[in-house]
Design a protein around this motif. Structure first.
Motif, short mmCIF file in Angstrom:
data_model
loop_
_atom_site.label_atom_id
_atom_site.label_comp_id
_atom_site.label_asym_id
_atom_site.label_seq_id
_atom_site.Cartn_x
_atom_site.Cartn_y
_atom_site.Cartn_z
N SER A 19 38.89 36.70 54.91
CA SER A 19 40.06 35.82 54.93
C SER A 19 40.40 35.31 53.55
O SER A 19 41.53 34.88 53.30
N ALA A 20 39.44 35.35 52.64
CA ALA A 20 39.71 34.84 51.30
C ALA A 20 40.48 35.86 50.46
O ALA A 20 40.83 35.58 49.31
N LEU A 21 40.77 37.02 51.04
CA LEU A 21 41.39 38.08 50.25
C LEU A 21 42.70 37.63 49.59
O LEU A 21 42.88 37.75 48.38
N MET A 22 43.63 37.09 50.39
CA MET A 22 44.91 36.73 49.80
C MET A 22 44.79 35.58 48.80
O MET A 22 45.34 35.65 47.71
N PRO A 23 44.06 34.51 49.14
CA PRO A 23 43.88 33.46 48.12
C PRO A 23 43.25 33.99 46.84
O PRO A 23 43.65 33.59 45.74
N LEU A 24 42.30 34.93 46.97
CA LEU A 24 41.66 35.47 45.77
C LEU A 24 42.67 36.28 44.95
O LEU A 24 42.65 36.26 43.72
N CYS A 25 43.54 36.99 45.64
CA CYS A 25 44.55 37.77 44.92
C CYS A 25 45.52 36.84 44.20
O CYS A 25 45.93 37.11 43.07
N HIS A 26 45.90 35.75 44.85
CA HIS A 26 46.76 34.77 44.17
C HIS A 26 46.04 34.23 42.94
O HIS A 26 46.64 34.04 41.88
N LEU A 27 44.76 33.98 43.09
CA LEU A 27 43.97 33.44 41.97
C LEU A 27 43.96 34.44 40.81
O LEU A 27 44.14 34.08 39.65
N ALA A 28 43.77 35.72 41.15
CA ALA A 28 43.74 36.75 40.11
C ALA A 28 45.10 36.86 39.43
O ALA A 28 45.19 37.03 38.22
N GLN A 29 46.17 36.73 40.23
CA GLN A 29 47.51 36.80 39.63
C GLN A 29 47.76 35.59 38.74
O GLN A 29 48.43 35.69 37.72
N ALA A 30 47.20 34.46 39.15
CA ALA A 30 47.37 33.26 38.31
C ALA A 30 46.70 33.47 36.97
O ALA A 30 47.17 33.03 35.94
N GLN A 31 45.59 34.19 36.99
CA GLN A 31 44.86 34.42 35.75
C GLN A 31 45.53 35.45 34.87
O GLN A 31 45.58 35.33 33.66
N GLN A 32 46.07 36.50 35.50
CA GLN A 32 46.50 37.67 34.74
C GLN A 32 48.01 37.93 34.85
O GLN A 32 48.52 38.75 34.12
N GLY A 33 48.68 37.25 35.77
CA GLY A 33 50.10 37.50 35.95
C GLY A 33 50.39 38.59 36.96
O GLY A 33 51.45 38.64 37.56
N TYR A 34 49.48 39.49 37.13
CA TYR A 34 49.60 40.54 38.15
C TYR A 34 48.20 41.01 38.50
O TYR A 34 47.22 40.55 37.91
N LEU A 35 48.12 41.93 39.47
CA LEU A 35 46.80 42.36 39.93
C LEU A 35 46.40 43.66 39.25
O LEU A 35 46.97 44.72 39.52
N THR A 36 45.40 43.56 38.42
CA THR A 36 44.92 44.78 37.77
C THR A 36 43.94 45.48 38.69
O THR A 36 43.47 44.91 39.68
N LYS A 37 43.65 46.73 38.33
CA LYS A 37 42.67 47.52 39.07
C LYS A 37 41.32 46.79 39.05
O LYS A 37 40.64 46.70 40.07
N GLU A 38 40.99 46.26 37.89
CA GLU A 38 39.70 45.57 37.75
C GLU A 38 39.66 44.34 38.68
O GLU A 38 38.63 44.05 39.28
N ALA A 39 40.79 43.65 38.77
CA ALA A 39 40.82 42.47 39.63
C ALA A 39 40.56 42.87 41.08
O ALA A 39 39.76 42.25 41.78
N MET A 40 41.23 43.93 41.51
CA MET A 40 41.04 44.34 42.90
C MET A 40 39.61 44.81 43.15
O MET A 40 39.04 44.57 44.20
N GLU A 41 39.05 45.48 42.16
CA GLU A 41 37.66 45.92 42.32
C GLU A 41 36.72 44.73 42.43
O GLU A 41 35.80 44.72 43.23
N GLU A 42 36.99 43.74 41.61
CA GLU A 42 36.12 42.56 41.65
C GLU A 42 36.27 41.82 42.99
O GLU A 42 35.29 41.36 43.56
N ILE A 43 37.51 41.73 43.45
CA ILE A 43 37.73 41.06 44.73
C ILE A 43 37.03 41.82 45.85
O ILE A 43 36.40 41.23 46.73
N ALA A 44 37.10 43.15 45.79
CA ALA A 44 36.42 43.97 46.80
C ALA A 44 34.93 43.66 46.79
O ALA A 44 34.30 43.52 47.83
N LYS A 45 34.39 43.53 45.59
CA LYS A 45 32.95 43.27 45.48
C LYS A 45 32.63 41.90 46.09
O LYS A 45 31.67 41.77 46.85
N LEU A 46 33.44 40.92 45.77
CA LEU A 46 33.20 39.58 46.30
C LEU A 46 33.27 39.57 47.83
O LEU A 46 32.54 38.84 48.49
#
Ligand SMILES: Cc1cc2nc3c(=O)[nH]c(=O)nc-3n(C[C@H](O)[C@H](O)[C@H](O)COP(=O)(O)O)c2cc1C
Ligand code: SF4
Ligand code: FES
Lengths: 431, 879, 212
Positions: C24-51
């Motif tokens: 369930s944390a997937l979408m909030p985590l993606c928003h968090l990653a976008q807040a950090q980077q402006g968009y979702l990089t491949k690395e961000a998605m990989e890290e979220i997958a790991k988490l």
């Protein structure tokens, strides 16, 4: 005018703050509720007769009574508000988030939810900030969390942001989305998440406006609520008026007490049309609903009244199209919306929405033929057999069968306008 | 499956016809059973239903009259009224097909699926017939490779969710997903992460259009040019049921068949695409005789006469003891029996073996209470003490995974290293050698060593005598001697006599080898040397006078100069024997080595005489899978060149040395087997070719009546090309369908109980030797699906997936010796052989342990296993 | 090496702890990653997958379903013009055309200076202020050509930095609450609630029976 329930505080300065809320009787309803038995709260809600404000108009009390008694059960507030031209929840979450939270907590107590979520449309950045601040304040105030106000009742409330997908307003898609997945509506049966919902557990999904009414109902009693309105349409409702009207906006009106004409033309409400124009069509209840012509202007704004006339009150929005606007263009834009927002699971919806949009667009820009009209109706018929209202379904959720509404309405009501587009190879209206 | 449920059936009405159905059954399946086919795309009987394609809409009566409902999702209920052929239904189906086609590229002429495409077929049967769509279609880049094996054409995809559902739900490899929304949805992988699932080929098979195509099959053939025959895969001991399809005498494709007992329609990619090796240019196609460093072709007659004179010479001079046979695991039962009869019943040597130090002795296997696959997946607890089954017997992994996910069973693993079973097991224990015995002894009692194990076993309802427990028994770690596994198994069988064992050795027909005497000290049918069965006495003229040697013993004798003639029948001990130092030095010492093989392997390319054998699909016969299920393998193509089936070669040699084996076809061999072995009683090709027995029968047959029922076509739309076989018959099979409803109990000669001989006793070797106090590291030696080997080497597409041998250690270990990922270490074995390997970090490996994969490329001299060690150690240094 | 900054990693841990099931944390985590980077990089998605202990493909599959997640770089200001029916009737399409002219990018494009990305959106529930637009999900409307131009200038001149943070930053208010009430407490409370309710019901039923 009529009693204000959900918008009683929205015009106060800093209406979203806890202090304002408390000064105006905030959280008294929750205190009262926590001193009552949950089933007595449910009884008040049943007595209020309140119909869900999310679109389907299902009785809230009845929905609650269907919840399976599992020690783990959830309450999810639907704040995804994405039905085009609906903007009432937008107002409520930005202007009175504590009212929403209080209603949510009372409801959670009444149904014995073990956890509650508010799923808020991702595009409401300000709304997200306001609701999150309010949740933080409410935790600090002792209204959420462990042993609320010393009542022995505990619950957590989590705000979940959406991320831009209309379909996530559909309650089962919302649940999938809340589980971190693609927002695919779940196949029915089970027909209600009250049996199997979030994480496979019994879940109640209610709209923001529905929840926002609960504190008033508890304070004033279900009967007081039911004394407003008429028939099945009890209480007040927020009507979101938009389109070709002088004063678009949210208006809280006693249900079934006013007509579309009142809403559009009353000086203190819509204040009429632009000078020299007349009503060509109105779209009640969101773009999923069939259109009405001027002959329906005197219809009361009530659930059953509108349904009987062949459309729906839906999300409570009303769009006015005047005689200077193009019906074909409006219908095309609506199909474009469905095409973009179809989740893509069901073949008829996924493929049909795009096909219809393409034909509609062709007609609007003057590249249509007369036979396109029959084709459109037949493609619509393949999505919602019979083209009746309420529609028959070939799909998992009702987004599919909503697609034809505006197309079929426009062809039925404005066939001439289509033919002019076709003959004159273009849109006769100036934009 | 065959329980009588007729009394629980409910009645529904379909198109005015009364139809019986099982309560809860899906409407689409009930209709199908009644002969009413409802079109569909997304529905697959082995996958959870999603009801997405909406092709299967029918009218179903409800409280508010008839409405359109997806028949793949609606369960039947008593009195249900269903209409499948009304105008309304037809219009809906017509509409769905038209919708599906508007964005479909209609590139059928260049599509692999053309001719066996459910979208084509159903368009013809249910579709609109003309297109009203005048707009621009959706476009995607044409096929993209999403792995070495699978191509994806997103334009053709109809978003049925079959591949994605399979990958996620069945295989547990959610590597392909729906990307995007609405009609922009595409199936795809994550950028730069290929669809590297062991089971990817199944998605190609169940894709109802040509969106997913298999690299090895692309543009190879048209389905109407394919001839086909049912068979069983011999890549591992599972024996998955397959359809072998060929074109112009070349095997082109395998299709998984749905067998309730065995593979549920699934195959692993190694099994599915290994057929490429059959047409490898490296096949041996003529007898070859060694001349110095090279080979010259010779005639069969000459080759056989050379062998015959070698045999006669040795027998006369020194006796048959110095002749040995190593039998490979891919032979049919008939091949095995013919060679065993030649060796033991004609030449008189008992030195025949079919395990290469990677097995479990026949003595132990035959003492165990055997479990079937279905026993395992429905048991209360599965105790796994075997190699990683996802790597060794992949489809068994799928079956077990499904059972665990559905809550049908629980898994406990005993392991020295992490494996894919960890993901589905409740408890993993890593016992030391000393702890194994108490673990076995206390398995259903309160164990003080591993209390969580026995408490789970107990709480799951396994009885004190082991009822409800199934043990997967194999070689968990090839660096531990087989006596460890054997001692554990015997001890466990003693304390829990009702526990059952599924022997999960990897070699495909290892069971046939054990049951048909291709092991020392046993005669076919598991008779002992000293007490041959009555049948054997009747059919065989002689028996070995004393116990023969195992492979290990043969090699040791060879080092002493005591082996003069060795036959390698489909066996490559130079690479496959666990101790390659021993096998290689020993083989160099043997006077004359005859290799009967399909390829030039490491062993055959150094043999004195090489005979070309017919391969899979070039001969027919039976195999015995790991659960003792006898299944047919069938011939589809003619063998290349001068290749001959193995059994025929044995017959020829026997004749040349003056003895007639007494059979001249697999039918006759199986007839003799069923005569001399009570284990094989009642078997015949005739019986195995009955529709009911196409999935094979578990031996020994008992007199319990089996209800024989025509097997339904399981997933009608994903067994392409197969429907027609039911009408045509099996074109080039030796067997033909006999649609029989007779039950097996009608035979009068059924034995009241099986007469499996009790095994020769082996005493468990407790206590096991302690771990020596040394600076060396204990080794885990295990198999990977794509370990290098003959099959991989000769299958161009699979060979790209071959795993490089790596040395895997935990991050702690790496830190301790100061190496990082990607750096190299030198491993030194006991014999001083060494190899340099790249380091891979895996924290599933115990601290201080080293994991190596079996099947090293031949360039490494490193050979870590010494057959006489109970546990093997290696030295590890950074380079 | 982690994609998230240590501060965001802490926030991620809080998010992971908020739900009965991690995913369930997937979408909030993606928003968090976008807040950090402006968009979702491949690395961000990989890290979220790991988490979340799922496959990156599953993250990508989910992300790609939602319009607000961008897997390609977007401008500092995402200008979203609504053209849905209520705005359409009030000139939404014309506003979009004007925006495209003014920013000199096609719809979907990003200005060369990387400042603006222009997109056409469905109804954003601001129809009483039609035609309207959002910039990084902050509302503006009704907008005419002139007020749109003014808005662009204000953004260019950093006049709106307080009300319009860079793209990706959605909510600047974070959860401040004690950690969740323990599961056992909640379940015990609910079981007790259900029991009490049943008892009351039983008492009521028997009373009702007596009074009859
Ligand atoms: C396509 C679709 C979109 C919907 N969108 C919303 C929405 O944005 N907000 C909402 O409250 N309900 C929406 N609904 C209705 C919900 O499914 C559900 O009925 C409602 O949230 C229940 O709340 P209520 O009983 O309080 O009305 C939608 C339904 C459909 C089929
Ligand atoms: S009707 Fe449309 S939106 Fe609803 S589930 Fe089907 S495809 Fe998705
Ligand atoms: S919806 Fe039933 S087969 Fe696809």
């Amino acid at each position: 005018m009529t009693t204000k329930i959900v918008t009683a505080r929205t015009n106060l300065p800093d209406s979203y703050r806890l202090s304002t809320y408390l000064e105006n009787g905030g959280y008294q309803a929750l205190r009262k509720a926590l001193s009552m038995n949950p089933e007595d709260i449910q009884a008040e809600v049943v007595a209020s007769g309140i119909l869900g404000r999310g679109g389907a108009g299902f009785e809230t009390g009845r929905k609650w009574s269907m919840l399976k008694q599992d020690p783990v059960r959830y309450l999810v507030v639907n704040g995804d508000e994405s039905e085009p031209s609906t903007f009432k929840d937008h107002l409520l979450v930005e202007a009175d988030p504590h009212q929403l939270i209080e209603g949510t907590l009372i409801s959670a107590y009444a149904i014995g939810a073990s956890m509650a979520f508010i799923y808020l449309r991702g595009e409401f950045a300000l709304g997200l900030e306001r609701v999150q601040s309010a949740i933080n304040e409410a935790y600090a105030y002792g209204a959420i969390g462990r042993d609320i106000f010393g009542s022995g009742f505990s619950i957590d409330l989590v705000l979940q942001p959406g991320a831009g997908a209309y379909i996530c307003g559909e309650e089962t898609a919302l649940i999938e989305s809340l589980e971190g997945k693609r927002g695919y509506p779940r196949i029915k049966p089970p027909y209600f998440p009250a049996v199997i919902g979030l994480y496979g557990k019994p879940t109640i999904v209610n709209n923001v406006e529905t929840m926002s009414n609960i504190p008033w109902i508890i304070t004033n009693g279900g009967k007081a609520f039911a004394s407003l309105g008429s028939g099945r349409s009890t209480g007040t409702r927020l009507f979101a008026l938009s389109g070709d009207v002088a004063k678009p906006g949210n208006y809280e009106l006693e249900m079934a007490a006013s007509s579309f004409r009142d809403l559009i033309f009353s000086p203190e409400l819509g204040a009429g049309l632009f000078p020299g124009r007349s009503v060509k069509a109105i779209i009640p209840g969101g773009v999923s609903a069939p259109w009405f012509g001027p002959e329906h202007l005197d219809l009361p704004l009530g659930q059953d009244e509108v349904a009987k006339a062949g459309s729906m009150l839906g999300s409570g929005s009303v769009i006015v199209i005047d005689d200077h606007s193009c019906a074909v263009r409006a219908a095309w834009r609506i199909t474009k919306f469905f095409h973009r927002e179809s989740c893509g699971q069901c073949t008829p919806c996924r493929e049909g929405s795009g096909w219809i949009e393409k034909i509609m667009h062709r007609i609007e820009i003057g590249a249509g033929t007369e036979s396109d009209l029959d084709l459109l109706l037949d493609v619509c018929d393949n999505i919602a057999p019979g083209l009746s209202w309420p529609p028959q379904q070939t799909t998992i959720c009702v987004l599919g069968p909503s697609i034809p509404s505006s197309v079929v309405s426009a062809i039925k009501m404005f066939r001439d306008e289509f033919l002019i587009h076709i003959k004159e190879e273009g849109c006769p209206f100036v934009h | 499956m065959s329980t009588d449920v007729s009394k629980d059936l409910i009645s529904i009405s379909i198109d005015g016809r009364e139809v019986k159905a099982r309560p809860g059954e899906l409407l689409i399946a009930a209709a199908e059973e009644a002969g009413i086919f409802i079109p569909r795309f997304c529905y697959h009987p082995r996958l959870p239903q999603v009801g997405m394609c909406r092709m299967c809409l029918v009218e179903v009566s409800g409280p508010r009259g008839f409405s359109l409902q997806p028949s793949c999702y609606v369960p039947v209920s008593d009195g249900m009224d269903v209409i499948t052929d009304s105008e309304k239904v037809k219009k809906a189906q017509d509409g769905v097909l038209e919708f599906l086609l508007i964005n479909h590229p209609l590139d059928c002429p260049v599509c692999d699926k053309g001719g066996e495409c459910p979208l084509q077929d159903q368009t013809l049967a249910y579709g609109p017939g003309e297109s009203r769509f005048a707009e621009e279609k959706r476009h995607f880049e044409k096929p993209i490779a999403i792995s070495e094996l699978v191509f994806l054409d997103r334009e053709r995809c109809i978003q049925c969710d079959r591949c994605t559902r399979f990958a996620d739900v069945v295989a547990g490899d959610a590597l392909i997903e729906f990307i995007g929304r609405g009609d922009n949805t595409q199936v795809n992988v994550f950028p730069e992460r290929p669809f590297s699932s062991y089971f990817s080929g199944n998605t190609v098979q169940i894709c109802p259009v040509g969106a997913l195509t298999a690299a090895p099959y692309r543009f190879k053939s048209r389905p109407w040019d394919l001839a086909q025959v049912e068979s069983s895969c011999i890549t591992c001991s599972m024996g998955c049921r397959i359809m072998v399809q060929s074109s112009q005498n070349q095997v082109i494709r395998y299709i998984g068949l749905d067998s309730d007992q065995v593979n549920h329609g699934w195959l692993c990619d190694k099994g599915r695409f290994g057929h490429e090796s059959l047409s490898s240019p490296d096949r041996v196609t003529a007898p070859l005789i060694r001349k110095g460093d090279s080979y010259v072709e010779t005639s069969w007659a000459n080759a056989i006469s050379i062998i015959s004179s070698k045999i006669s010479g040795i027998k006369e001079k020194i006796g048959s003891d110095r002749i040995g046979f190593i039998i490979g695991s891919k032979l049919t039962n008939e091949d095995i029996y013919a060679w065993v009869k030649l060796a033991k019943g004609v030449i008189g040597t008992d030195s025949v073996d079919s395990q290469l130090g990677d097995g479990i002795s026949a003595d132990v296997i035959s003492r165990l209470n055997r479990a079937t696959i279905n026993d395992a997946v429905t048991s209360k607890v599965v105790l796994s003490f075997t190699g990683d089954i996802k790597e060794e017997i992949p489809v068994l992994y799928l079956r077990l995974r499904e059972a665990v996910k559905n809550g049908n069973t629980k898994v406990i693993t005993i392991a020295t290293h992490s494996s894919s079973l960890d993901g589905i097991s409740e408890i993993q224990v890593f016992p030391s050698l000393d702890q194994l015995r108490p673990l076995a002894q206390q398995i259903t009692a309160d164990s003080s060593y591993f209390p969580e194990v026995s408490s789970l076993i107990k709480s799951s309802g396994v009885s004190a005598d082991g009822e409800g427990l199934v043990v997967l028994l194999g070689r968990e770690n090839l660096a531990w001697d087989q006596t460890v596994v054997e001692a554990f198994a015997l001890e466990l069988a003693r304390v829990a006599p009702k526990a059952k064992f599924l022997v999960t050795l990897h070699g495909s027909n290892f069971s046939g080898g054990v049951d048909l005497g291709a092991v020392p000290r046993f005669l076919p049918g598991r008779s002992s040397l000293s007490d041959p069965s009555a049948g054997l006495r009747q059919k065989w003229s002689r028996f070995p006078s004393h116990n023969g040697k195992s492979v290990k013993e043969m090699f040791k004798s060879a080092l002493k100069g005591e082996m003069d003639l060795l036959f390698l029948i489909g066996s490559d001990p130079r690479t496959d024997f666990v101790d390659t130092t021993l096998s290689n030095t020993a083989l160099d010492e043997i006077g004359f080595v005859v290799s009967v093989d399909t390829f030039m392997s490491e062993s055959s390319s150094r043999a004195d005489l090489v005979l070309p054998a017919a391969a899979f699909a070039e001969k027919y016969g039976t195999i015995t899978n790991l659960e003792e299920r006898i299944m047919t393998v069938n011939q589809k193509v003619t063998p290349p060149g001068l290749c001959r089936p193995d059994w025929e070669i044995a017959c020829e040699i026997a004749l040349e040395i003056g003895s007639d084996l007494g059979f001249s076809s697999p039918e006759e061999i199986l007839g003799e087997i069923s005569n001399i072995s009570s284990l094989h009683w009642g078997l015949s090709f005739d019986r195995l070719s009955r529709l009911s027995a196409l999935d094979g029968v578990v031996i020994p047959l008992t007199s319990t009546p089996l209800t024989l029922k025509k097997k339904p076509m399981f997933d009608q739309i994903s067994t392409p090309g197969i429907a027609s076989v039911w009408n045509q018959g099996l074109a080039s099979s030796k067997t033909s369908f006999i649609d029989s409803s007779a039950s097996i109990s009608d035979e009068s000669d059924s034995p009241t109980e099986s007469k499996v001989p009790t095994a020769i006793s082996v005493e468990p070797i407790w206590p096991l030797p302690p771990i020596p106090g040394t600076s060396e590291m204990p080794l885990v030696y295990c198999r990977r699906l794509y370990s290098q080997g003959q099959l991989l080497k000769n299958s161009p597409h699979l060979s790209r997936l071959a795993v490089e041998p790596r040395c895997r250690i935990s991050s702690e270990t790496a830190r301790a010796i100061g190496v990082a990922v990607g750096e190299s270490v030198r491993l030194t074995d006991k014999a001083g052989g060494a190899g340099v390997f790249e380091v891979e970090i895996d924290d599933g490996i115990r601290e201080g342990w080293v994991e190596m994969v079996k099947g090293m490329s031949s360039s490494q001299s490193f050979s870590p296993i010494r057959v006489d060690e109970t546990m093997n150690y290696v030295k590890l240094e950074r380079v | 090496m982690s994609f998230f900054t240590s501060e965001n990693l802490e926030r991620a841990q809080v998010l992971l702890g908020l739900y009965p099931e991690k995913r369930s944390a997937l979408m909030p985590l993606c928003h968090l990653a976008q807040a950090q980077q402006g968009y979702l990089t491949k690395e961000a998605m990989e890290e979220i997958a790991k988490l979340l202990e799922i496959e990156p493909a599953e993250v990508f599959g989910t992300v790609s379903f939602y319009d607000m997640f961008h897997t390609e770089e977007v401008g500092k200001y995402l200008v979203s013009v609504c053209t849905n029916v209520a705005c359409l009737l009030r000139g939404g399409l014309e506003l979009l055309e004007h925006a495209s002219d003014k920013l000199e990018v096609p719809v979907g494009g990003t200005t060369e200076d990387g400042l603006f990305t222009l997109e056409e959106v469905e109804c954003v529930a601001h129809c009483d202020k039609a035609p309207c637009a959002q910039v990084n999900y902050r509302f503006f409307g009704p907008l005419g050509n002139d007020s749109f131009d003014q808005l662009v200038e204000d953004l260019r001149n950093d006049q709106l930095t307080d009300s319009v943070p860079p793209h990706g930053t959605l909510s600047r208010v974070f959860r401040e609450a004690p950690s969740l009430v323990e599961n056992e407490v909640i379940i015990a409370e609910r079981v007790a609630m259900d029991q009490a309710r049943q008892e009351r019901q039983a008492a009521k039923d028997s009373n009702g029976g007596d009074s009859k």
